[in-house]
Design an enzyme around this catalytic site. Structure first.
Site, short mmCIF file in Angstrom:
data_model
loop_
_atom_site.label_atom_id
_atom_site.label_comp_id
_atom_site.label_asym_id
_atom_site.label_seq_id
_atom_site.Cartn_x
_atom_site.Cartn_y
_atom_site.Cartn_z
CG MET A 26 -2.63 -28.08 19.11
SD MET A 26 -1.15 -27.87 20.11
CE MET A 26 -0.42 -29.48 19.99
CB CYS A 27 -5.25 -29.03 14.35
SG CYS A 27 -5.86 -27.36 14.01
NE ARG A 28 0.97 -25.91 9.11
CZ ARG A 28 0.79 -24.67 8.65
NH1 ARG A 28 -0.41 -24.13 8.63
NH2 ARG A 28 1.82 -23.97 8.21
#
Length: 98
Positions: free
Chosen positions: A57-59
């Protein structure tokens, strides 16, 4: 590349979530059980990744997609979290701020 929504991830039992955002991003908002591993230092810490399937996951899902592709090329079982933490919050899943 495999990908799932945050809601689909939330229904999994015992899945490992890797957050590849940078420390200043994590300081703003994060998922409690996520393992922080910034994309900028990922290659230095590959040996620290836990065994088994990894969910990245990231932004917004762009960086995590690149990391997922990289990990797949290295032989890891990796799946991208679509929409990142922005979608995670939009789906009403729990986060910690500050």
């Amino acid at each position: 590349m495999k990908s799932i929504t945050p809601g689909e991830f939330a229904r999994l039992q015992g899945a490992t979530l890797i957050d590849v955002r940078e420390p200043e991003e994590l300081a703003e908002v994060r998922v409690d059980d996520a393992v922080p591993m910034p994309m900028s230092t990922l290659q230095e810490h590959l040996g620290e990744l836990p065994e088994g399937p990894l969910f990245i996951m990231c932004r917004s899902g762009a960086r995590s997609a690149r990391v997922t592709q990289f990990l797949e090329q290295q032989g890891w079982d990796a799946t991208n979290i679509e929409g990142g933490i922005l979608e995670w919050e939009a789906e009403g899943l729990p986060v910690r701020r500050g």
